[in-house]
Write a protein that holds these residues in place. Structure first.
Motif, PDB file in Angstrom:
ATOM      1  N   VAL A 217       0.808  -1.223   0.000  1.00 20.88           N
ATOM      2  CA  VAL A 217       0.000   0.000   0.000  1.00 20.88           C
ATOM      3  C   VAL A 217       0.839   1.271   0.000  1.00 20.88           C
ATOM      4  CG1 VAL A 217      -1.819  -1.235   1.227  1.00 20.88           C
ATOM      5  CG2 VAL A 217      -0.251   0.243   2.517  1.00 20.88           C
ATOM      6  N   LYS A 218       2.147   1.139   0.080  1.00 22.27           N
ATOM      7  CA  LYS A 218       3.021   2.319   0.091  1.00 22.27           C
ATOM      8  C   LYS A 218       2.789   3.171  -1.154  1.00 22.27           C
ATOM      9  CE  LYS A 218       6.856   0.685   2.942  1.00 22.27           C
ATOM     10  NZ  LYS A 218       8.253   0.204   2.955  1.00 22.27           N
ATOM     11  N   GLY A 219       2.663   4.477  -0.933  1.00 17.12           N
ATOM     12  CA  GLY A 219       2.427   5.398  -2.038  1.00 17.12           C
ATOM     13  C   GLY A 219       0.965   5.546  -2.404  1.00 17.12           C
ATOM     14  N   ARG A 220       0.099   4.685  -1.876  1.00 15.36           N
ATOM     15  CA  ARG A 220      -1.333   4.768  -2.172  1.00 15.36           C
ATOM     16  C   ARG A 220      -2.165   5.105  -0.937  1.00 15.36           C
ATOM     17  NH1 ARG A 220      -4.052   0.389  -3.772  1.00 15.36           N
ATOM     18  NH2 ARG A 220      -2.714  -1.102  -2.667  1.00 15.36           N
ATOM     19  N   PHE A 221      -1.766   4.583   0.211  1.00 16.47           N
ATOM     20  CA  PHE A 221      -2.505   4.793   1.451  1.00 16.47           C
ATOM     21  C   PHE A 221      -1.735   5.731   2.368  1.00 16.47           C
ATOM     22  CE2 PHE A 221      -4.939   0.456   1.665  1.00 16.47           C
ATOM     23  CZ  PHE A 221      -5.372   0.652   0.357  1.00 16.47           C
ATOM     24  N   THR A 222      -2.491   6.512   3.151  1.00 12.65           N
ATOM     25  CA  THR A 222      -1.885   7.409   4.125  1.00 12.65           C
ATOM     26  C   THR A 222      -2.630   7.301   5.444  1.00 12.65           C
ATOM     27  OG1 THR A 222      -1.246   8.968   2.378  1.00 12.65           O
ATOM     28  CG2 THR A 222      -1.237   9.779   4.651  1.00 12.65           C
ATOM     29  N   ILE A 223      -1.892   7.019   6.518  1.00 11.58           N
ATOM     30  CA  ILE A 223      -2.481   6.991   7.860  1.00 11.58           C
ATOM     31  C   ILE A 223      -2.155   8.325   8.529  1.00 11.58           C
ATOM     32  CG2 ILE A 223      -0.461   5.879   8.931  1.00 11.58           C
ATOM     33  CD1 ILE A 223      -2.465   4.320  10.711  1.00 11.58           C
ATOM     34  N   SER A 224      -3.150   8.854   9.257  1.00 14.86           N
ATOM     35  CA  SER A 224      -2.945  10.145   9.900  1.00 14.86           C
ATOM     36  C   SER A 224      -3.764  10.222  11.179  1.00 14.86           C
ATOM     37  CB  SER A 224      -3.333  11.285   8.960  1.00 14.86           C
ATOM     38  OG  SER A 224      -4.703  11.211   8.622  1.00 14.86           O
ATOM     39  N   ARG A 225      -3.494  11.266  11.992  1.00 20.92           N
ATOM     40  CA  ARG A 225      -4.156  11.430  13.276  1.00 20.92           C
ATOM     41  C   ARG A 225      -4.728  12.832  13.378  1.00 20.92           C
ATOM     42  NH1 ARG A 225      -1.747   8.662  17.627  1.00 20.92           N
ATOM     43  NH2 ARG A 225      -1.844  10.580  18.844  1.00 20.92           N
ATOM     44  N   ASP A 226      -5.895  12.939  14.014  1.00 21.98           N
ATOM     45  CA  ASP A 226      -6.494  14.234  14.322  1.00 21.98           C
ATOM     46  C   ASP A 226      -6.696  14.295  15.825  1.00 21.98           C
ATOM     47  OD1 ASP A 226      -8.098  16.459  14.775  1.00 21.98           O
ATOM     48  OD2 ASP A 226      -9.238  16.191  12.934  1.00 21.98           O
ATOM     49  N   LYS A 227      -5.823  15.036  16.483  1.00 21.89           N
ATOM     50  CA  LYS A 227      -5.850  15.082  17.952  1.00 21.89           C
ATOM     51  C   LYS A 227      -7.147  15.710  18.468  1.00 21.89           C
ATOM     52  CE  LYS A 227      -3.136  16.833  21.857  1.00 21.89           C
ATOM     53  NZ  LYS A 227      -3.036  15.545  22.539  1.00 21.89           N
ATOM     54  N   SER A 228      -7.684  16.661  17.733  1.00 22.11           N
ATOM     55  CA  SER A 228      -8.895  17.343  18.196  1.00 22.11           C
ATOM     56  C   SER A 228     -10.114  16.420  18.219  1.00 22.11           C
ATOM     57  CB  SER A 228      -9.194  18.547  17.312  1.00 22.11           C
ATOM     58  OG  SER A 228      -9.572  18.134  16.005  1.00 22.11           O
ATOM     59  N   LYS A 229     -10.038  15.325  17.447  1.00 24.97           N
ATOM     60  CA  LYS A 229     -11.167  14.390  17.366  1.00 24.97           C
ATOM     61  C   LYS A 229     -10.817  13.007  17.908  1.00 24.97           C
ATOM     62  CE  LYS A 229     -13.124  16.717  13.320  1.00 24.97           C
ATOM     63  NZ  LYS A 229     -13.547  16.582  11.911  1.00 24.97           N
ATOM     64  N   ASN A 230      -9.599  12.832  18.412  1.00 20.64           N
ATOM     65  CA  ASN A 230      -9.158  11.501  18.879  1.00 20.64           C
ATOM     66  C   ASN A 230      -9.438  10.439  17.820  1.00 20.64           C
ATOM     67  OD1 ASN A 230      -8.377  12.614  21.356  1.00 20.64           O
ATOM     68  ND2 ASN A 230     -10.405  12.292  22.224  1.00 20.64           N
ATOM     69  N   THR A 231      -9.115  10.764  16.601  1.00 26.84           N
ATOM     70  CA  THR A 231      -9.465   9.904  15.470  1.00 26.84           C
ATOM     71  C   THR A 231      -8.242   9.660  14.592  1.00 26.84           C
ATOM     72  OG1 THR A 231     -11.757  10.660  15.466  1.00 26.84           O
ATOM     73  CG2 THR A 231     -10.928   9.707  13.417  1.00 26.84           C
ATOM     74  N   VAL A 232      -8.135   8.420  14.156  1.00 26.41           N
ATOM     75  CA  VAL A 232      -7.098   8.030  13.196  1.00 26.41           C
ATOM     76  C   VAL A 232      -7.777   7.748  11.861  1.00 26.41           C
ATOM     77  CG1 VAL A 232      -5.365   6.286  12.623  1.00 26.41           C
ATOM     78  CG2 VAL A 232      -5.578   7.098  14.968  1.00 26.41           C
ATOM     79  N   TYR A 233      -7.147   8.192  10.796  1.00 30.92           N
ATOM     80  CA  TYR A 233      -7.707   8.023   9.460  1.00 30.92           C
ATOM     81  C   TYR A 233      -6.815   7.135   8.598  1.00 30.92           C
ATOM     82  CZ  TYR A 233     -10.422  12.101  10.850  1.00 30.92           C
ATOM     83  OH  TYR A 233     -11.252  12.975  11.518  1.00 30.92           O
TER      84      TYR A 233
END
Length: 115
Positions: free
Chosen positions: A63-79
């Motif tokens: 999935v490298k180059g196609r998928f991105t994992i990220s975090r939103d601290k204000s929502k306690n959510t990982v995408y």
């Protein structure tokens, strides 16, 4: 009790995009590594991507180059942003965290890539 609440799966055509979300509690979000796994029919569950509390990431080669994992601290959510999806990405996707030696899982969300 550790809760991981996933959303965002669905049916998409090859080449399309989806974004998965995993909401959890602040204490989990701020202290633990969070990850996305997937399991296709007849296959073992595999790590897709992970992110630490310091936002260090790692990805499966597929999935490298196609998928991105990220975090939103204000929502306690990982995408998990998934682009250029392929039929072989079809699977149930699970949010995961590990506390000490214990794994915790979300309920899973189906991603189907098909024309």
């Amino acid at each position: 009790q550790v809760q991981l609440v996933e959303s965002g799966g669905g049916l998409v055509q090859p080449g399309g995009s989806l974004r998965l979300s995993c909401a959890t509690s602040a204490i989990i979000f701020n202290t633990e590594r969070m990850a996305w796994y997937r399991q296709a029919p007849g296959k073992q569950r595999e790590l897709v991507a992970a992110i630490t509390s310091a936002a260090v990431t790692n990805y499966a080669d597929s999935v490298k180059g196609r998928f991105t994992i990220s975090r939103d601290k204000s929502k306690n959510t990982v995408y998990l942003q998934m682009n250029s999806l392929k039929p072989e990405d079809t699977a149930v996707y699970y949010c995961n965290t590990k506390i000490a030696t214990m794994d915790f899982w979300g309920q899973g969300t189906q991603v189907t890539v098909s024309s």
